[in-house]
Design a protein around this motif. Structure first.
Motif, PDB file in Angstrom:
ATOM      1  N   ASP A   1      -4.278   5.252   6.770  1.00  0.00           N
ATOM      2  CA  ASP A   1      -3.048   4.337   6.492  1.00  0.00           C
ATOM      3  C   ASP A   1      -2.972   3.138   7.551  1.00  0.00           C
ATOM      4  O   ASP A   1      -2.433   1.955   6.931  1.00  0.00           O
ATOM      5  CB  ASP A   1      -1.655   4.956   6.780  1.00  0.00           C
TER       6      ASP A   1
ATOM      7  N   GLU B   1      -5.569  -1.928  -5.218  1.00  0.00           N
ATOM      8  CA  GLU B   1      -4.985  -2.964  -4.605  1.00  0.00           C
ATOM      9  C   GLU B   1      -6.295  -3.703  -3.838  1.00  0.00           C
ATOM     10  O   GLU B   1      -6.158  -4.825  -3.635  1.00  0.00           O
ATOM     11  CB  GLU B   1      -3.854  -2.474  -3.888  1.00  0.00           C
ATOM     12  N   VAL B   2      -6.875  -2.683  -3.313  1.00  0.00           N
ATOM     13  CA  VAL B   2      -8.007  -3.165  -2.304  1.00  0.00           C
ATOM     14  C   VAL B   2      -9.036  -4.113  -3.023  1.00  0.00           C
ATOM     15  O   VAL B   2      -9.446  -5.080  -2.868  1.00  0.00           O
ATOM     16  CB  VAL B   2      -8.916  -2.029  -1.641  1.00  0.00           C
TER      17      VAL B   2
ATOM     18  N   LEU C   1      -4.146   7.173  -3.080  1.00  0.00           N
ATOM     19  CA  LEU C   1      -5.492   6.687  -2.762  1.00  0.00           C
ATOM     20  C   LEU C   1      -5.909   5.867  -3.760  1.00  0.00           C
ATOM     21  O   LEU C   1      -6.387   4.748  -3.455  1.00  0.00           O
ATOM     22  CB  LEU C   1      -6.471   7.611  -2.227  1.00  0.00           C
TER      23      LEU C   1
ATOM     24  N   MET D   1       0.919  -1.152   0.084  1.00  0.00           N
ATOM     25  CA  MET D   1      -0.273  -0.059   0.051  1.00  0.00           C
ATOM     26  C   MET D   1       0.931   1.231  -0.062  1.00  0.00           C
ATOM     27  O   MET D   1       2.049   1.281   0.451  1.00  0.00           O
ATOM     28  CB  MET D   1      -0.898   0.064   1.252  1.00  0.00           C
TER      29      MET D   1
ATOM     30  N   PHE E   1      -5.504   0.506   5.682  1.00  0.00           N
ATOM     31  CA  PHE E   1      -4.794   0.107   4.606  1.00  0.00           C
ATOM     32  C   PHE E   1      -3.771  -1.229   5.119  1.00  0.00           C
ATOM     33  O   PHE E   1      -3.519  -2.156   4.110  1.00  0.00           O
ATOM     34  CB  PHE E   1      -4.356   0.950   3.662  1.00  0.00           C
ATOM     35  N   SER E   2      -2.927  -0.701   5.777  1.00  0.00           N
ATOM     36  CA  SER E   2      -1.968  -1.562   6.619  1.00  0.00           C
ATOM     37  C   SER E   2      -2.620  -2.824   6.998  1.00  0.00           C
ATOM     38  O   SER E   2      -1.966  -4.285   6.782  1.00  0.00           O
ATOM     39  CB  SER E   2      -1.368  -0.921   7.664  1.00  0.00           C
TER      40      SER E   2
ATOM     41  N   ASN F   1      -4.268   2.659  -3.820  1.00  0.00           N
ATOM     42  CA  ASN F   1      -4.764   1.620  -2.913  1.00  0.00           C
ATOM     43  C   ASN F   1      -5.909   1.133  -3.249  1.00  0.00           C
ATOM     44  O   ASN F   1      -6.097  -0.164  -2.965  1.00  0.00           O
ATOM     45  CB  ASN F   1      -4.709   2.378  -1.519  1.00  0.00           C
ATOM     46  N   MET F   2      -6.825   1.910  -3.460  1.00  0.00           N
ATOM     47  CA  MET F   2      -8.234   1.348  -3.857  1.00  0.00           C
ATOM     48  C   MET F   2      -8.096   0.127  -5.022  1.00  0.00           C
ATOM     49  O   MET F   2      -8.916  -0.818  -5.097  1.00  0.00           O
ATOM     50  CB  MET F   2      -9.162   2.378  -4.277  1.00  0.00           C
TER      51      MET F   2
ATOM     52  N   LEU G   1     -13.999  -0.007   3.473  1.00  0.00           N
ATOM     53  CA  LEU G   1     -13.567   0.982   2.681  1.00  0.00           C
ATOM     54  C   LEU G   1     -14.125   1.188   1.497  1.00  0.00           C
ATOM     55  O   LEU G   1     -14.131   2.403   0.936  1.00  0.00           O
ATOM     56  CB  LEU G   1     -11.755   0.230   2.321  1.00  0.00           C
TER      57      LEU G   1
END
Length: 250
Positions: free
Chosen positions: A66, A220-221, A214, A57, A69-70, A217-218, A186
């Motif tokens: 953070d 990756e989510v 961001l 992330m 996400f972690s 990250n999304m 999320l």
């Protein structure tokens, strides 16, 4: 099912300077600028296959985000490790029993072959209690009155692989449940997160950078959500087959 399990390979993605590798970080091969210039493809099935690997992330400079996400990255990475372990146990058992040609069954054919191979000396069966299954081996004619001779290495190996398969499949399902709850929150809070990131940026340039982080990250989510569901489904199929063999209701 098993073609996906046994033939997939996991490789870590190159990490930029802003990325946090949650479990076992590797030295970055690209600097931050080079990483930022790389374009990322959409999440098609083929692209997910190429990108499959540990989740990392980027920092968005909002402490609670953070941390969230972690937590997602750590939970996913642990689930993936359990899934990989399950896949190895399945492949090892199939190779041990020489039944790798059958990629539709994880356990049934192997248990049958083990039972036939040792039927002269042992009664072999699969036992299941809850979400735990194991290979039960009882010497023919044994009444438990005398000391039993040690199992052959082949039988012991089969027992160990089935035990490891059961444990890792159960862990895969458990982590998947926790992960979907985190991801669900999320995905429902995208607009709220964007506003928090906007407020955290001190300059317009920093705002652009954090917004990009961001977005990454999304992505990756969403990748984690899709893969995690696949991992859980594979684990459920293992338990379903074990239940069918033993006549157990899950």
């Amino acid at each position: 099912m098993l073609r996906f399990l046994c033939c997939c390979c996991f490789s870590s993605e190159n990490n930029g300077n802003e990325r946090q590798s949650l479990l076992h970080p590797r030295p970055p091969e690209l600097n931050g600028a080079e990483s930022a210039r790389q374009t990322r493809p959409a999440n098609t099935d083929a692209q997910i296959g190429r990108r499959i690997g540990r989740l990392v992330m980027r920092r968005v400079c909002v402490p609670e985000l953070d941390q969230m996400f972690s937590d997602i990255a750590e939970t996913f990475n642990v689930q993936q490790q359990h899934y990989e372990s399950m896949a190895r146990h399945i492949c090892n058992l199939q190779q041990h029993c020489n039944c790798t040609h059958n990629d539709n069954l994880a356990i049934s054919e192997c248990v049958r072959m083990i039972r036939e191979e040792h039927m002269a000396k042992y009664m072999v069966s699969l036992k299941m209690k809850g979400y735990d299954f194991s290979l039960c081996v009882v010497p023919v004619g044994s009444k438990g009155e005398s000391e039993e001779e040690p199992l052959s290495p082949r039988l012991r190996l089969a027992q160990d692989e089935l035990k490891g398969m059961s444990e890792s499949a159960k862990a895969t399902m458990s982590k998947g449940t926790a992960l979907q709850e985190l991801i669900g929150w999320l995905l429902r809070s995208k607009d709220q997160m964007a506003e928090q990131v906007k407020m955290a940026a001190a300059t317009y340039q920093e705002q652009g950078r954090l917004n990009k982080n961001l977005e990454e990250n999304m992505k990756e989510v969403r990748r984690a959500k899709e893969l995690s569901l696949k991992y859980r489904q594979q684990a459920e199929e293992v338990f379903t087959e074990a239940a069918q063999i033993t006549g157990t209701s899950l």
